[in-house]
Structure formats: structure tokens, C-alpha cells
Scaffold this active site. Structure first.
Site, PDB file in Angstrom:
ATOM      1  N   HIS A  39       0.872  -1.180   0.000  1.00 28.31           N
ATOM      2  CA  HIS A  39       0.000   0.000   0.000  1.00 28.31           C
ATOM      3  C   HIS A  39       0.910   1.230   0.000  1.00 28.31           C
ATOM      4  CE1 HIS A  39      -2.362  -2.933   2.468  1.00 28.31           C
ATOM      5  NE2 HIS A  39      -3.442  -2.377   1.968  1.00 28.31           N
ATOM      6  N   ASP A  71       2.237   2.009   3.414  1.00 31.44           N
ATOM      7  CA  ASP A  71       3.167   1.051   4.047  1.00 31.44           C
ATOM      8  C   ASP A  71       4.594   1.480   3.795  1.00 31.44           C
ATOM      9  OD1 ASP A  71       0.920  -0.632   4.205  1.00 31.44           O
ATOM     10  OD2 ASP A  71       1.523  -1.784   2.432  1.00 31.44           O
ATOM     11  N   GLU A  84     -11.149  -7.103  -3.907  1.00 31.82           N
ATOM     12  CA  GLU A  84     -10.843  -8.175  -2.952  1.00 31.82           C
ATOM     13  C   GLU A  84     -12.024  -8.377  -2.018  1.00 31.82           C
ATOM     14  OE1 GLU A  84      -6.858  -7.935  -1.213  1.00 31.82           O
ATOM     15  OE2 GLU A  84      -7.697  -8.675   0.661  1.00 31.82           O
ATOM     16  N   ASP A  98      -4.867 -13.890  -2.166  1.00 28.98           N
ATOM     17  CA  ASP A  98      -4.189 -13.513  -0.936  1.00 28.98           C
ATOM     18  C   ASP A  98      -4.189 -14.762  -0.077  1.00 28.98           C
ATOM     19  OD1 ASP A  98      -3.557 -10.974  -1.665  1.00 28.98           O
ATOM     20  OD2 ASP A  98      -4.769  -9.967  -0.140  1.00 28.98           O
ATOM     21  N   ASP A 102     -10.239 -11.876  11.143  1.00 24.22           N
ATOM     22  CA  ASP A 102      -9.262 -12.023  10.071  1.00 24.22           C
ATOM     23  C   ASP A 102      -7.879 -12.150  10.704  1.00 24.22           C
ATOM     24  OD1 ASP A 102      -8.486 -12.020   7.410  1.00 24.22           O
ATOM     25  OD2 ASP A 102      -8.528  -9.850   7.177  1.00 24.22           O
ATOM     26  N   ASP A 144      -0.739 -12.595   2.184  1.00 21.49           N
ATOM     27  CA  ASP A 144      -1.313 -11.540   3.027  1.00 21.49           C
ATOM     28  C   ASP A 144      -1.471 -12.153   4.421  1.00 21.49           C
ATOM     29  OD1 ASP A 144      -2.466  -9.356   4.071  1.00 21.49           O
ATOM     30  OD2 ASP A 144      -4.160  -9.241   2.695  1.00 21.49           O
TER      31      ASP A 144
END
Ligand code: XLS
Ligand code: NI
Ligand code: NI
Length: 436
Positions: free
Chosen positions: A100, A103, A231, A295, A306, A338
Site C-alpha cells: 500500500h 506502508d 478483494e 491472498d 481475520d 497476506d
């Protein structure tokens, strides 16, 4: 100064190896179904968990400290972190990564400053990509962490936030293009709602459709030809995310005229949060021509959120690879981890163990899936199960030669349908176990 001085390039040593820093199944040049393992998988490391994860959770502070971090939010620290990331990926042998915007580079006091910070770090990403040959699987924009996105980004009730998000995606797409990114991901962040009393759902969905169409238009302006991926995820952070599962996403793409340009990035833990299996989501997306990338992670059945754990369950990876091979592979997508270390896994070596385990589990799943396909037993069973559709009545129905009148006449004359045969689920479960 290397960040991982005790690790050299991770090698394939075969299933008998007891070396925890070696692959036992992932042999990148090994050919499976006519393609190298490397090309099947296109393994990718995520920047956000692997290089920004600090072990903090809603109950506690960071547990993970990295020697290469200087504790500041400076550009120098961000640039140095890029060099560490590429040292890690090079030693691991991962051909791709994903990030991202926020990030990799610190957010500035203004949008213009954030853009400039990003450019300064992208310079180093570009140099390191050139030095190592590691490529960008996808880029994306973080439009969920900053408080301005509390009501969503493209679906915010505040039109200024929509504009901010557009500016941010525009920049992130430019950067993704500059780095040769093969895809661009839209995960819905906070595109959803917490309560319907304060939400105009129709209007929000329309805005999201409009936003994604603007993204398509802009990609043409800058000649960015990578695939766009949405996603699916049903909840978290909002109680209802609009992109809740593959079926909801595909309906959305059709409704807003986006099917040409978009595919899906399917994530294991999101599938299970939606009450589906990963195999279901992959098969559904594949059946609609929308399987773009995955992912790869896993949740914990006893926890409801998650958890983004690294996948080590061979049945899971086997089922993923069965579905992926069935639908012709991941194309320009990849197997993107991920996934994050547990809060208690604080040693930098744990990053290697986690990724090696995930890569080996997928390699093993690929080999098992290929063996099942080569044996042909599953396919033969399916062919036989649907045999009534291959000739006679079934074939005529599929060919569009029938209607309710003709079918009614057929059955009135015949009197009763042919008997059903067994679905043989238990037999097939045992059959699959022969290969695992
Ligand atoms: C969060 C998502 C996110 C996307 C990228 O649950 O998985 O990490 O993959 O924005
Ligand atoms: Ni994800
Ligand atoms: Ni996720």
C-alpha cells in the site's frame, strides 16, 4: 550491513531435509503440468505485514522490534527499510511483492507532501527492483487507516473524502505503473456500513461504481494496463463490507459495467469470514472468468476474525491448487502471502519460517493437485455423474432445443424419471486422501 547476516539464499533440499531454512517441496524450476513451480505460484511477499507488522493488537502494544528500524517516521528510515525488504525477498527467493502507498512511505502533513514522500521511497523501490529482478505483483492505496476515512473512502457521506480518495488512487496507480506493477488492487477498506439508520446504501454503491469507472478511465490516460482486482471481504472493519464475497463483487462489477477490466483477488480468511470455503470462492470466481489472484493466508476456526495466519494446511493448499489449475492458473496474478506473524513470534527468523512454510505448503498442494488431475479419477467421476447431459435429452436441453411444453410432453410420455445414482462423497474423500 545486512539485516539477516545469518541467512543465505534459501535452497531446495527435498522432502528429507531437516534444515528449517530450506525448501522441502518448493523447487522453483520443477515442471508441473508443463509449467515451472515458480510460474504457477508467482509467490509474493506483502510489505504491510512483513515489514510493518509490529505485533500490536486491539488489546496490546507492539511486541516486535526490528534492529533495522530507527524508531522514526523519516524518509531515510523508510528507504532503509526498503533495502531490508529486498534483502529478505532475495534470500527467500520470492519473485514478487505487494504494497500500500502508506506502508512504504510516511504520510505527510498535506497530500502534496505525502505524494513527495512516496516518490522518494519509490525511487529506492525502483532501484532495488532493478538490482534484484523482484517485481511488483500489485500496488494499492491505504484508504482506511487515516481518520479522514472513518465513513469510508469512495462510499463516504463526505464528498471531499471521495475527492481525496480519487487523488490518492490516482497517485498510487501512477506509482504502480512506474514500478511495472502487474495488477492494481482495491480492497474495500471501510467501504461498507456500521448501521443502516445512517446509511444511504444505494447512493454509496453508486458512488463506488462511479469511482471505479474513474479509475478505469484514468488507467487509459496513463496507459496502465495491469489488471484491476477487487478483494472480497464480508466484514471487518465495517460490520458489512459492500464487497462481501465473490458473488456480490461480480454482481457489482456487472451492474456498474466493470467486468472487462476487473477480476477478483480472493483471500482465504475473507472467504471463511463470509461463510464460504476458499475453494468455493475460487471456483465461483473462476466459473465467471474473474479469478485474478489470491491472498494466501488462513484463519483460525476458533477465532472469528481475520487472523491472517500463514497457510500450512496441506488440504487447504491442495484444494486451492485444484481450483486454480481447473480454471487455467492465475495468469498475471500470484500467490500473495497476506499473512502476518503471531504477536508472540518476535524473532526476525520467524519471517523466514513463516514464508518458507507457506511456499512449501503451496508447492506440495500443487503437486498433490497435479497428481489427482493426472490420475483422472475425480474427472472421470464428474463425467459419469453428469453423463445424462452428454447425449439425448440432456444434450438437447443444453443446446436450447427444449422448452416447458416439450419437456412436459417428454415426461408425461415417459411417466417417471430415470433413477439417481450415489453421490459417493465418502468414497471421494477417501480417494483424495490417497494423494495427500
Ligand atoms: C485486509 C485486506 C488487505 C488487502 C490490501 O483484510 O486483506 O490487506 O489485501 O488492502
Ligand atoms: Ni488481502
Ligand atoms: Ni485480509
Amino acid at each position: 550491513m545486512p539485516a539477516f547476516p545469518d541467512v543465505s539464499k534459501i535452497k531446495y533440499e527435498g522432502p528429507d531435509s531437516t534444515n528449517p531454512l530450506a525448501f522441502r517441496w518448493y523447487n522453483e524450476d520443477e515442471i508441473v503440468e508443463g509449467k515451472s513451480m515458480k510460474d504457477h505460484m508467482r509467490f509474493s511477499v506483502v510489505y504491510w505485514h512483513t515489514f510493518r507488522g509490529d505485533g500490536s493488537d486491539p488489546f496490546g502494544m507492539p511486541t516486535i522490534e526490528r534492529a533495522w528500524e530507527d524508531g522514526t517516521d523519516s524518509i531515510e528510515n523508510a528507504q532503509n527499510r526498503v533495502r531490508v525488504a529486498f534483502e529478505f525477498m532475495e534470500k527467500l527467493g520470492a519473485p514478487f511483492y505487494a504494497f500500500h502507498d502508506r506502508d512504504v512511505a510516511p504520510e505527510g502533513a498535506t497530500l502534496a507532501q505525502s505524494h513527495a514522500n512516496l516518490d522518494a521511497v519509490v525511487d529506492v523501490l525502483e532501484q532495488e527492483q532493478q538490482r534484484t529482478g523482484i517485481k511488483l505483483l500489485w500496488g494499492t492505496a491505504n484508504m482506511f487507516s487515516n481518520p479522514r476515512f472513518m465513513h469510508g473512502a469512495a462510499t463516504s457521506c463526505n464528498a471531499d473524502i471521495f475527492a481525496y480518495a480519487a487523488a490518492q488512487v490516482k497517485k498510487a496507480m501512477e506509482v504502480t505503473k512506474r514500478l511495472g506493477g502487474e495488477n492494481y488492487v482495491f480492497w474495500g477498506g471501510r467501504e461498507g456500513y456500521m448501521n443502516l439508520y445512517n446509511t444511504d446504501m444505494k447512493r454509496e454503491m453508486d458512488h463506488l461504481g462511479q469511482f471505479l469507472n474513474m479509475a478505469v478511465d484514468y488507467s487509459k490516460t496513463i496507459d496502465f494496463e495491469g489488471t484491476f482486482l477487487i478483494e472480497p471481504k464480508p466484514k471487518e472493519p465495517t460490520k458489512h463490507q459492500y464487497d462481501s464475497d465473490a458473488a456480490a463483487c461480480i454482481n457489482f462489477l456487472r451492474a456498474y459495467g466493470l467486468m472487462d477490466r476487473f477480476k477478483l483477488n480472493i483471500e482465504t480468511n475473507h472467504a471463511t469470514l463470509a461463510g464460504h470455503s476458499m475453494m468455493h470462492e475460487l471456483d465461483y470466481a473462476g466459473s465467471q472468468g474473474c479469478l485474478g489472484s489470491i491472498d494466501a493466508n488462513t484463519g483460525d476456526l476458533l477465532l472469528g476474525w481475520d487472523t491472517d495466519q500463514f497457510p500450512t494446511d496441506i488440504y487447504l493448499t491442495t484444494r486451492c491448487m485444484l481450483a486454480i489449475l481447473k480454471h487455467g492458473g492465475l495468469g498475471a496474478g500470484g500467490v500473495n502471502f497476506d499473512a502476518k506473524l503471531r504477536r508472540e513470534s518476535t524473532d526476525p527468523m520467524d519471517l523466514f519460517h513463516a514464508h518458507i512454510g507457506g511456499m512449501d505448503s503451496f508447492a506440495r498442494g500443487l503437486k498433490i493437485a497435479a497428481a489427482i488431475r493426472a490420475d483422472g479419477g475425480l474427472q472421470n467421476f464428474l463425467d459419469e455423474r453428469y453423463g445424462s447431459w452428454n447425449t439425448g435429452l440432456g444434450a438437447d436441453i443444453e443446446a436450447g432445443k427444449h422448452n416447458f411444453e416439450s419437456l412436459s410432453a417428454y415426461m408425461l410420455e415417459k411417466g417417471e424419471a430415470d433413477a439417481n445414482s450415489s453421490g459417493r462423497q465418502e468414497y471421494l474423500e477417501n480417494y483424495i486422501n490417497r494423494f495427500v
